[in-house]
Design an enzyme around this catalytic site. Structure first.
Site, PDB file in Angstrom:
ATOM      1  N   SER A 229     -60.955 -15.788 -46.224  1.00  0.00           N
ATOM      2  CA  SER A 229     -59.994 -16.547 -45.430  1.00  0.00           C
ATOM      3  C   SER A 229     -60.740 -17.613 -44.645  1.00  0.00           C
ATOM      4  O   SER A 229     -61.921 -17.459 -44.324  1.00  0.00           O
ATOM      5  CB  SER A 229     -59.261 -15.628 -44.471  1.00  0.00           C
ATOM      6  N   LYS A 230     -60.034 -18.673 -44.326  1.00  0.00           N
ATOM      7  CA  LYS A 230     -60.652 -19.797 -43.600  1.00  0.00           C
ATOM      8  C   LYS A 230     -61.275 -19.303 -42.308  1.00  0.00           C
ATOM      9  O   LYS A 230     -62.382 -19.681 -41.944  1.00  0.00           O
ATOM     10  CB  LYS A 230     -59.582 -20.844 -43.297  1.00  0.00           C
TER      11      LYS A 230
END
Ligand code: GLU
Length: 302
Positions: A229-230
Site C-alpha cells: 500500500s502507498k
C-alpha cells in the site's frame, strides 16, 4: 553508451525521512555500483524549497550511513548548482530548442495539461520555460529491468517545463545536467521515474550530453510479490535493526537468501549482497500508472 568507468548515484529529494521505496533504490544502485567496481555518489535534490523539509537531508544521510551505504566523493546539493542549470537553459533558449511560455494551467486544461503550442492570451511577468518537443518525437531505450521502452514525448507529455513559472528549476532539467556533470554512467532508481526517462534522453540529446544506462527498480512489491500500500511504502525505515531491513529489501528485489554469515552486520550483508546480486532476478511488475511527483509538480507550476 560510454566505456567510462562505472559511476552510479542515489538522488533523494529531502522531503522527509528515507522510506522503504527510496532505501530499496539506494541499496540496488549501491550494490550494482560496487559489483561493477565503480563509484557511488549521493546527490541531494533540494531544488523545490516548498517541498523541502528542514533536517530531512541530514536524516537521509544518517540513514544511509546506518545501513552501511557509504558514498564516494562529496555529497552534491542541487540547491547550489543553479549556475549549471542556467547555462544549460541559456543554451537551449539560444538554439531555439526552448521557449518562454505564458500559458497558464487553466488554458492547458482542455488539452489535458499537454502543451503543443502557446495559446494567445495575456503575457505573464513570470513565464515558464519549456522544451520544444517536435511532432512525432519517439524516444526508445532499453531498461536493464523493464526491457525495451518507447514513448512519443509529444503526445505523452508535450513541451515540458524546464524552469517553472515560480522561478524554480524543473526536476527534468536538473537531473539531466547533474547526471552528465557528475559523469554518471548508470542510473538505477525507482520505477516511478521510468516514464520520465524519455524526457531526460530527449534533453540529453538537445544539450549534446551522453545518455547513461538505465535500470528501474520496482518499489511497491512485498515479499510475496503483492503490491504494497502507498502508506506502507512511505513509512520511514527504522535504523534499529538495519540488517533485518536490508534483508527485507533484498527479498523485494527478488534475490535469493544470503548465507547466515551475511546477517552478522551491515558490512557483512552488503559484501555478500555485492557478490550475489542478480539483476535478472529483479521483478518487473508494470510500473505504477500514475506519473511521479515531479511530473505533477512541473505541470502545477507551468
Ligand atoms: N530525487 C528523485 C526522487 O527522490 C530521484 C531522481 C532520480 O533518481 O533521477 O524521487
Amino acid at each position: 553508451m560510454t566505456d567510462a568507468p562505472y559511476r552510479g548515484r542515489f538522488a533523494p529529494s529531502p522531503t522527509g525521512p528515507l522510506h522503504a521505496g527510496s532505501l530499496l533504490a539506494a541499496l540496488g544502485s549501491w550494490v550494482l555500483a560496487r559489483q561493477a567496481g565503480g563509484e557511488w555518489h549521493v546527490r541531494i535534490e533540494d531544488i523545490d524549497p516548498p517541498r523541502t523539509v528542514t533536517g530531512a537531508a541530514r536524516a537521509q544521510l544518517a540513514a544511509l550511513a546506518a545501513f552501511g551505504l557509504r558514498h564516494d566523493g562529496p555529497v552534491v546539493r542541487q540547491s547550489q548548482r543553479g549556475g549549471l542549470y542556467q547555462a544549460a537553459l541559456d543554451h537551449l533558449l539560444a538554439s531555439g530548442q526552448a521557449f518562454e511560455c505564458h500559458c497558464s494551467r487553466s488554458v492547458l486544461a482542455d488539452a489535458g495539461g499537454i502543451h503543443r503550442r502557446c495559446v494567445r492570451h495575456q503575457r505573464r511577468p513570470d513565464p515558464a520555460v519549456r522544451l520544444r518537443v517536435p511532432d512525432g518525437c519517439g524516444i526508445a531505450f532499453d531498461d536493464a529491468v523493464f526491457g525495451h521502452q518507447h514513448q512519443y514525448v509529444d503526445t505523452a507529455v508535450g513541451d515540458f517545463v524546464l524552469r517553472r513559472s515560480d522561478g524554480l528549476w524543473a526536476y527534468q532539467l536538473a537531473v539531466v545536467v547533474d547526471d552528465a556533470a557528475q559523469g554518471i554512467t548508470d542510473v538505477v532508481r525507482g520505477a516511478d521515474l521510468l516514464d520520465s526517462t524519455p524526457r531526460q534522453i530527449l534533453l540529453q540529446r538537445a544539450l549534446g550530453l551522453p545518455t547513461p544506462r538505465y535500470a528501474h527498480l520496482p518499489l511497491v512489491l512485498d515479499a510475496d510479490g503483492r503490491k504494497l500500500s502507498k502508506s506502507d511504502a512511505a513509512l520511514p525505515v527504522s535504523t534499529a535493526a538495519p540488517v533485518a531491513t536490508l534483508a527485507m529489501l533484498w527479498r523485494r528485489l527478488g534475490q535469493e537468501n544470503l548465507p547466515p554469515s551475511a546477517l552478522a552486520g551491515v558490512d557483512a550483508f552488503l559484501q555478500a549482497a555485492t557478490q550475489a546480486f542478480r539483476l535478472d532476478r529483479v521483478p518487473h511488475a508494470p510500473p505504477p500508472a500514475s506519473s511521479a511527483m515531479h511530473n505533477a509538480n512541473a505541470t502545477q507550476h507551468a
